[in-house]
Design a protein around this motif. Sequence first.
Motif, PDB file in Angstrom:
ATOM      1  N   ALA A  92     -50.571  -4.929   6.080  1.00  0.00           N
ATOM      2  CA  ALA A  92     -49.487  -4.881   6.969  1.00  0.00           C
ATOM      3  C   ALA A  92     -49.301  -6.222   7.967  1.00  0.00           C
ATOM      4  N   GLY A  93     -50.550  -6.757   8.098  1.00  0.00           N
ATOM      5  CA  GLY A  93     -50.408  -8.009   8.795  1.00  0.00           C
ATOM      6  C   GLY A  93     -49.693  -9.202   8.245  1.00  0.00           C
ATOM      7  N   LEU A  94     -50.231  -9.183   6.943  1.00  0.00           N
ATOM      8  CA  LEU A  94     -49.610 -10.255   5.861  1.00  0.00           C
ATOM      9  C   LEU A  94     -48.061 -10.116   6.226  1.00  0.00           C
ATOM     10  N   THR A  95     -47.591  -8.934   5.981  1.00  0.00           N
ATOM     11  CA  THR A  95     -46.052  -8.589   5.963  1.00  0.00           C
ATOM     12  C   THR A  95     -45.364  -9.092   7.306  1.00  0.00           C
ATOM     13  N   VAL A  96     -45.862  -8.796   8.486  1.00  0.00           N
ATOM     14  CA  VAL A  96     -45.547  -9.126   9.843  1.00  0.00           C
ATOM     15  C   VAL A  96     -45.659 -10.806   9.738  1.00  0.00           C
ATOM     16  N   GLU A  97     -46.343 -11.295   9.256  1.00  0.00           N
ATOM     17  CA  GLU A  97     -46.477 -12.738   9.325  1.00  0.00           C
ATOM     18  C   GLU A  97     -45.742 -13.579   8.130  1.00  0.00           C
ATOM     19  N   GLY A  98     -44.955 -12.685   7.293  1.00  0.00           N
ATOM     20  CA  GLY A  98     -43.854 -13.246   6.243  1.00  0.00           C
ATOM     21  C   GLY A  98     -44.699 -13.479   5.119  1.00  0.00           C
ATOM     22  N   ARG A  99     -46.034 -13.039   4.957  1.00  0.00           N
ATOM     23  CA  ARG A  99     -46.760 -13.594   3.705  1.00  0.00           C
ATOM     24  C   ARG A  99     -46.532 -12.554   2.729  1.00  0.00           C
ATOM     25  N   VAL A 100     -45.405 -12.063   2.355  1.00  0.00           N
ATOM     26  CA  VAL A 100     -45.095 -10.807   1.407  1.00  0.00           C
ATOM     27  C   VAL A 100     -45.707 -11.166   0.110  1.00  0.00           C
ATOM     28  N   LYS A 101     -45.501 -12.323  -0.519  1.00  0.00           N
ATOM     29  CA  LYS A 101     -45.992 -12.514  -2.013  1.00  0.00           C
ATOM     30  C   LYS A 101     -47.440 -12.100  -1.719  1.00  0.00           C
ATOM     31  N   GLU A 102     -48.067 -12.740  -1.055  1.00  0.00           N
ATOM     32  CA  GLU A 102     -49.811 -12.342  -0.956  1.00  0.00           C
ATOM     33  C   GLU A 102     -49.819 -10.944  -0.565  1.00  0.00           C
ATOM     34  N   ALA A 103     -49.208 -10.042   0.372  1.00  0.00           N
ATOM     35  CA  ALA A 103     -49.266  -8.770   0.445  1.00  0.00           C
ATOM     36  C   ALA A 103     -49.167  -7.858  -0.930  1.00  0.00           C
ATOM     37  N   ARG A 104     -48.190  -8.151  -1.592  1.00  0.00           N
ATOM     38  CA  ARG A 104     -47.799  -7.654  -2.918  1.00  0.00           C
ATOM     39  C   ARG A 104     -48.974  -7.847  -3.979  1.00  0.00           C
ATOM     40  N   ARG A 105     -49.494  -9.103  -3.798  1.00  0.00           N
ATOM     41  CA  ARG A 105     -50.856  -9.217  -4.709  1.00  0.00           C
ATOM     42  C   ARG A 105     -51.986  -8.413  -4.465  1.00  0.00           C
TER      43      ARG A 105
END
Length: 637
Positions: free
Chosen positions: A539-552
């Motif tokens: 959730a934190g990665l998504t809010v920060e815009g780091r969606v690719k890392e969140a998906r991984r």
Amino acid sequence: MKVFVHLFGSQMEFACSHVVCNWGPDGEDVSEVGPDYENRALLKQQTDPLPPPLPPRRFRKPRPTSLPNPPFLTSQLSVTPLSLPPPVPPRLDLLEQDNRFKVNINVVSLGVGKLADMSQDAGLENFQSPVICGKCSAALSCLSSVWKKLWVCEFCGYENGVDESLAQVCIGQRAGVRSDDLYLPGKSEDDYQNLEDTMVVFCVDISGSMTVTTEVTTGNGSTMHISRLEGIQDALQRTLTFTLQQTPHRRVALVTFNDEVVIYGDGTRTPLTIRDWALVDYEHIWKQAVGYNVPHCIAETYQHLTQRVKELRENGATALGPATLASVALASKYPGSKVILCTDGRANIGLGDMEQAQSSSADNSYFYRELALQAVQKGVIISVMSFKGTDCRLADIGRLADVTGGRVNIVSIGTVATEIQSISEDNVLATSVTATLLAPDGVYFPYEDEHNHKLVREIGNVTKGLEITFEFAVKPDYVEFCFQRNTLPFQLQLSFKTRDQQKVTRIITEQRPVTIGSQILLGRLNMAVLGVYWAQLCAGLTVEGRVKEARRQLAAQQDLLRHISKLRPIQKEESIYGNWMETMTTICGDITTESQVLSDEAAEVVYQMKRASSISSKSTAGRQKKTFVRKKPMEAM
């Protein structure tokens, strides 16, 4: 200083019983260093041509003596190899050496909501202050050793001179592998604050869009149309009555906004109006609101406030930013206070305007971020509520709640009263909370700004049920050193102010054995710790815009969950953690470009995931069972 000693607390939990030293950021071994355990061979395919021979059968039935012995023929000597035993099956419950999972299981969870709850603590009283390392600020603990007045810090190696008698008191009374110490400095009468001397500020949108009606069914089965403002008015009336009954000495204030901001306070004074040029002057708004006194508790102002609420009428624009700023300033004089923001549209006038062309996204983010940080400094919690079917840019204004420890909720006419009452309840345990987590030199904390062995997290306000989680790992150059130590120490230093402004420092110290990934039993991992961490991280990665890392991360987490499900049945609460991962996967999957922003519905779920807590926590389980339904989860900016 007073110190209370508690042995064997349970609010610092690790996902794994051991520290996995050879985990790398890409899920690969960073070193082959480690003990050569026998069961390591079980993970490799057998390559020897012949296994060891079977042992002789010692209990074979004797041959009857009446039968003649068979003739011995040299041709009957065995010329073929003995029968082979079946191959040893692979240990599926161990992390695989050649096909390593990309999930770091070095995770620690801190039950801050329980650690800061002083009502649950009682113990032995002493009168010693902690002995602090001069380099890394670690505290002398049960894991420390002092020799000839010298303490070599177990975290950084710094040599500290200490008094032997003091060290004996700090160490000798609780020698072992874990200690939990509570330090309370002396307190003067000037520091005292009434526990009920806090405030809740209702910051209510009365712009023109609040006239929108919704069809509802009454108790007798008939239908009627109720506007959003009417729903808010009814909810506020109920909450005021509830507060009067439960906490009659609490202060309650009202602030409204459309194209101007009106501060009613407790309803007994002439309202203060902020309009025009003043809506873009941060310092002016703060000064005006701080100077507006709210001297009375709800027991004295109930009638005035209910009348003010009845008289509200909707019209005009949405000065959301200035109104929230004024509300925080109003509550700032009483640490532990709350601001409840109720709106149905985007800010479109004054500070934090989200619609004007010249108002950039960076400027808006800066305004809301700075306001949130100022609220944290003053011990104020902001919660944000919007209505279903509206577009308030919760992804932006939800940061106010995320940073200050509040909630983000989307409500309907039928649920708004329950939600406002629940949020307004007085459940603040501590303010000015800071968590410092220490590990030995060579250990670092991924996803944190500074990759060293000391992590400092400014938490701010703490309510019941709050859990925070951290991931840690061993640097490649330190793997061999960690194996030589056999165990690694960890220390949590939690400093905070209680509701009555008592300053407290709680220090928990313990040690963990080290191992390598191939020796970990997957079926014994603490899935509550991992599940909460995974939800908070993604959730934190998504809010920060780091969606690719969140998906991984999500893909790796789900892969590990599937593997564990092959080893043992998945418990009911563990399946909920899996549902959280599926929800986040759906949200992240809908983000196709960097120019997209979370819809209000998706933002609500993501912010709730950022404050996820273990399912066993009764205070939050109900809220976290909410699932995400795909319904235009993204929109173009």
